[in-house]
Structure formats: C-alpha cells, structure tokens
Write a protein that holds these residues in place. Structure first.
Motif, PDB file in Angstrom:
ATOM      1  N   LYS A  37       0.835  -1.204   0.000  1.00 49.54           N
ATOM      2  CA  LYS A  37       0.000   0.000   0.000  1.00 49.54           C
ATOM      3  C   LYS A  37       0.867   1.250   0.000  1.00 49.54           C
ATOM      4  O   LYS A  37       0.597   2.202  -0.740  1.00 49.54           O
ATOM      5  CB  LYS A  37      -0.946   0.018   1.204  1.00 49.54           C
ATOM      6  CG  LYS A  37      -2.158  -0.860   1.031  1.00 49.54           C
ATOM      7  CD  LYS A  37      -3.109  -0.680   2.205  1.00 49.54           C
ATOM      8  CE  LYS A  37      -4.409  -1.418   1.949  1.00 49.54           C
ATOM      9  NZ  LYS A  37      -5.459  -1.053   2.908  1.00 49.54           N
ATOM     10  N   ARG A  38       1.915   1.248   0.823  1.00 50.78           N
ATOM     11  CA  ARG A  38       2.832   2.399   0.845  1.00 50.78           C
ATOM     12  C   ARG A  38       3.516   2.572  -0.506  1.00 50.78           C
ATOM     13  O   ARG A  38       3.602   3.685  -1.037  1.00 50.78           O
ATOM     14  CB  ARG A  38       3.881   2.241   1.943  1.00 50.78           C
ATOM     15  CG  ARG A  38       3.395   2.663   3.312  1.00 50.78           C
ATOM     16  CD  ARG A  38       4.527   2.755   4.317  1.00 50.78           C
ATOM     17  NE  ARG A  38       5.187   1.483   4.568  1.00 50.78           N
ATOM     18  CZ  ARG A  38       4.750   0.551   5.400  1.00 50.78           C
ATOM     19  NH1 ARG A  38       3.642   0.749   6.077  1.00 50.78           N
ATOM     20  NH2 ARG A  38       5.414  -0.575   5.572  1.00 50.78           N
ATOM     21  N   ALA A  39       3.985   1.482  -1.086  1.00 54.69           N
ATOM     22  CA  ALA A  39       4.651   1.546  -2.392  1.00 54.69           C
ATOM     23  C   ALA A  39       3.679   2.014  -3.471  1.00 54.69           C
ATOM     24  O   ALA A  39       4.050   2.814  -4.349  1.00 54.69           O
ATOM     25  CB  ALA A  39       5.232   0.178  -2.756  1.00 54.69           C
ATOM     26  N   THR A  40       2.455   1.547  -3.404  1.00 55.30           N
ATOM     27  CA  THR A  40       1.445   1.919  -4.394  1.00 55.30           C
ATOM     28  C   THR A  40       1.082   3.390  -4.283  1.00 55.30           C
ATOM     29  O   THR A  40       0.957   4.087  -5.296  1.00 55.30           O
ATOM     30  CB  THR A  40       0.193   1.031  -4.242  1.00 55.30           C
ATOM     31  OG1 THR A  40       0.580  -0.330  -4.464  1.00 55.30           O
ATOM     32  CG2 THR A  40      -0.898   1.418  -5.221  1.00 55.30           C
ATOM     33  N   GLU A  41       0.932   3.888  -3.075  1.00 57.45           N
ATOM     34  CA  GLU A  41       0.621   5.311  -2.884  1.00 57.45           C
ATOM     35  C   GLU A  41       1.753   6.173  -3.435  1.00 57.45           C
ATOM     36  O   GLU A  41       1.510   7.178  -4.113  1.00 57.45           O
ATOM     37  CB  GLU A  41       0.389   5.624  -1.409  1.00 57.45           C
ATOM     38  CG  GLU A  41       0.013   7.063  -1.151  1.00 57.45           C
ATOM     39  CD  GLU A  41      -1.285   7.486  -1.820  1.00 57.45           C
ATOM     40  OE1 GLU A  41      -1.319   8.612  -2.380  1.00 57.45           O
ATOM     41  OE2 GLU A  41      -2.266   6.716  -1.810  1.00 57.45           O
ATOM     42  N   SER A  42       2.977   5.782  -3.170  1.00 56.15           N
ATOM     43  CA  SER A  42       4.130   6.511  -3.689  1.00 56.15           C
ATOM     44  C   SER A  42       4.151   6.484  -5.217  1.00 56.15           C
ATOM     45  O   SER A  42       4.397   7.513  -5.865  1.00 56.15           O
ATOM     46  CB  SER A  42       5.409   5.885  -3.126  1.00 56.15           C
ATOM     47  OG  SER A  42       6.529   6.472  -3.697  1.00 56.15           O
ATOM     48  N   ARG A  58       6.085   2.078 -18.901  1.00 58.98           N
ATOM     49  CA  ARG A  58       6.865   1.047 -19.611  1.00 58.98           C
ATOM     50  C   ARG A  58       8.152   0.717 -18.854  1.00 58.98           C
ATOM     51  O   ARG A  58       8.518  -0.449 -18.745  1.00 58.98           O
ATOM     52  CB  ARG A  58       7.185   1.509 -21.040  1.00 58.98           C
ATOM     53  CG  ARG A  58       5.983   1.818 -21.900  1.00 58.98           C
ATOM     54  CD  ARG A  58       5.402   0.630 -22.522  1.00 58.98           C
ATOM     55  NE  ARG A  58       6.438   0.002 -23.321  1.00 58.98           N
ATOM     56  CZ  ARG A  58       6.292  -1.110 -23.988  1.00 58.98           C
ATOM     57  NH1 ARG A  58       5.154  -1.730 -23.953  1.00 58.98           N
ATOM     58  NH2 ARG A  58       7.274  -1.628 -24.686  1.00 58.98           N
ATOM     59  N   ASP A  59       8.826   1.716 -18.331  1.00 61.82           N
ATOM     60  CA  ASP A  59      10.051   1.487 -17.561  1.00 61.82           C
ATOM     61  C   ASP A  59       9.762   0.661 -16.306  1.00 61.82           C
ATOM     62  O   ASP A  59      10.534  -0.221 -15.936  1.00 61.82           O
ATOM     63  CB  ASP A  59      10.707   2.808 -17.160  1.00 61.82           C
ATOM     64  CG  ASP A  59      11.372   3.531 -18.319  1.00 61.82           C
ATOM     65  OD1 ASP A  59      11.455   2.955 -19.432  1.00 61.82           O
ATOM     66  OD2 ASP A  59      11.786   4.685 -18.121  1.00 61.82           O
ATOM     67  N   PRO A  73      12.770  -2.967  -8.698  1.00 62.97           N
ATOM     68  CA  PRO A  73      11.898  -2.642  -7.562  1.00 62.97           C
ATOM     69  C   PRO A  73      10.418  -2.876  -7.884  1.00 62.97           C
ATOM     70  O   PRO A  73       9.671  -3.392  -7.045  1.00 62.97           O
ATOM     71  CB  PRO A  73      12.170  -1.162  -7.302  1.00 62.97           C
ATOM     72  CG  PRO A  73      13.527  -0.916  -7.867  1.00 62.97           C
ATOM     73  CD  PRO A  73      13.644  -1.843  -9.049  1.00 62.97           C
ATOM     74  N   ALA A  74       9.997  -2.524  -9.089  1.00 62.05           N
ATOM     75  CA  ALA A  74       8.596  -2.739  -9.476  1.00 62.05           C
ATOM     76  C   ALA A  74       8.283  -4.230  -9.564  1.00 62.05           C
ATOM     77  O   ALA A  74       7.189  -4.660  -9.185  1.00 62.05           O
ATOM     78  CB  ALA A  74       8.291  -2.047 -10.797  1.00 62.05           C
ATOM     79  N   GLN A  75       9.220  -5.011 -10.031  1.00 62.40           N
ATOM     80  CA  GLN A  75       8.997  -6.451 -10.117  1.00 62.40           C
ATOM     81  C   GLN A  75       8.850  -7.066  -8.724  1.00 62.40           C
ATOM     82  O   GLN A  75       8.053  -7.990  -8.530  1.00 62.40           O
ATOM     83  CB  GLN A  75      10.124  -7.118 -10.899  1.00 62.40           C
ATOM     84  CG  GLN A  75      10.057  -6.820 -12.380  1.00 62.40           C
ATOM     85  CD  GLN A  75      11.186  -7.450 -13.162  1.00 62.40           C
ATOM     86  OE1 GLN A  75      11.942  -8.254 -12.649  1.00 62.40           O
ATOM     87  NE2 GLN A  75      11.298  -7.073 -14.426  1.00 62.40           N
ATOM     88  N   LEU A  90       0.759  -3.637 -12.322  1.00 66.26           N
ATOM     89  CA  LEU A  90       0.837  -2.846 -13.550  1.00 66.26           C
ATOM     90  C   LEU A  90       0.839  -3.754 -14.780  1.00 66.26           C
ATOM     91  O   LEU A  90       0.243  -3.422 -15.802  1.00 66.26           O
ATOM     92  CB  LEU A  90       2.080  -1.957 -13.543  1.00 66.26           C
ATOM     93  CG  LEU A  90       2.060  -0.769 -12.593  1.00 66.26           C
ATOM     94  CD1 LEU A  90       3.384  -0.015 -12.657  1.00 66.26           C
ATOM     95  CD2 LEU A  90       0.901   0.168 -12.890  1.00 66.26           C
ATOM     96  N   LYS A  91       1.493  -4.891 -14.670  1.00 68.57           N
ATOM     97  CA  LYS A  91       1.520  -5.825 -15.806  1.00 68.57           C
ATOM     98  C   LYS A  91       0.140  -6.373 -16.123  1.00 68.57           C
ATOM     99  O   LYS A  91      -0.170  -6.643 -17.281  1.00 68.57           O
ATOM    100  CB  LYS A  91       2.482  -6.976 -15.527  1.00 68.57           C
ATOM    101  CG  LYS A  91       3.927  -6.572 -15.610  1.00 68.57           C
ATOM    102  CD  LYS A  91       4.854  -7.740 -15.367  1.00 68.57           C
ATOM    103  CE  LYS A  91       6.289  -7.256 -15.418  1.00 68.57           C
ATOM    104  NZ  LYS A  91       7.245  -8.308 -15.129  1.00 68.57           N
TER     105      LYS A  91
END
Length: 106
Positions: free
Chosen positions: A41-46, A65-66, A72-74, A88-89
């Motif tokens: 949730k914290r990562a998503t809000e950021s 795309r990046d 980190p996104a993976q 996102l994928k």
C-alpha cells in the motif's frame, strides 16, 4: 488536449491498478500477510503520486513502460500477486490500447 491525455492515463492506472490495492481490506488477509499488504500500500501510494506528478502523457507512458521491467517494481509485483491484487503488468494490454487511442503510444 495533452493534459487531458495525461489525466486519462493516470485515471486509468488509478482505477485499475492503484485503487484496488489501496482499498484492500486488511481483514481479508492473514496476520502474516497484513505487513506485506501495508508495504505494498505504501509503495502503491508513492507510485500513484509519482505518476500524478509527471509533466505529460508521454512521460506517464514512458515511466509505465520502464516500471514494467524495473527490479523494484517487479518485487512489488511479486508481493501484489501473493496477495491476489492487480499489478501494472495485469493492466498492460488495456493501458497500451488507451495510450494508442490517445495518440501517446509510439
């Protein structure tokens, strides 16, 4: 028009990827999964704030795309999948289609 395209892309990501994570009910998860839920949730809000602050639709598209291939996104994607939440994928095909309709996709 360009800011309208940016708003549509960001709104799409909000509805399809960010909001489902941010609205996830901790009570649906085990005690051990709740800490992971709070982390994502914290990562998503950021991430949502980052996308809102990009200056153009083109930048939103480029950074989306990046993020698909960034380490980190993976890692966040793996945690989201463990919690059965959208990544996102998961929305890539629809996002790409929207970007193309808006004339953003190159």
């Amino acid at each position: 028009m360009a800011s309208d395209a940016k708003a549509k892309l960001v709104d799409f990501l909000d509805r399809k990827a960010f909001e489902p994570v941010l609205r996830a009910d901790p009570d649906r998860y085990s005690e051990s999964q709740r800490a992971k839920l709070e982390d994502v949730k914290r990562a998503t809000e950021s991430e949502r704030e980052r996308f809102r602050n990009y200056e153009s639709a083109e930048k939103v598209y480029q950074m989306y795309r990046d993020d698909l291939s960034s380490e980190p996104a993976q890692e966040v994607d793996r945690e989201l999948r463990d919690l059965n939440l959208p990544t996102l994928k998961d929305v890539r095909e629809e996002f790409e289609q929207l970007a193309e309709e808006l004339g953003v996709r190159h």
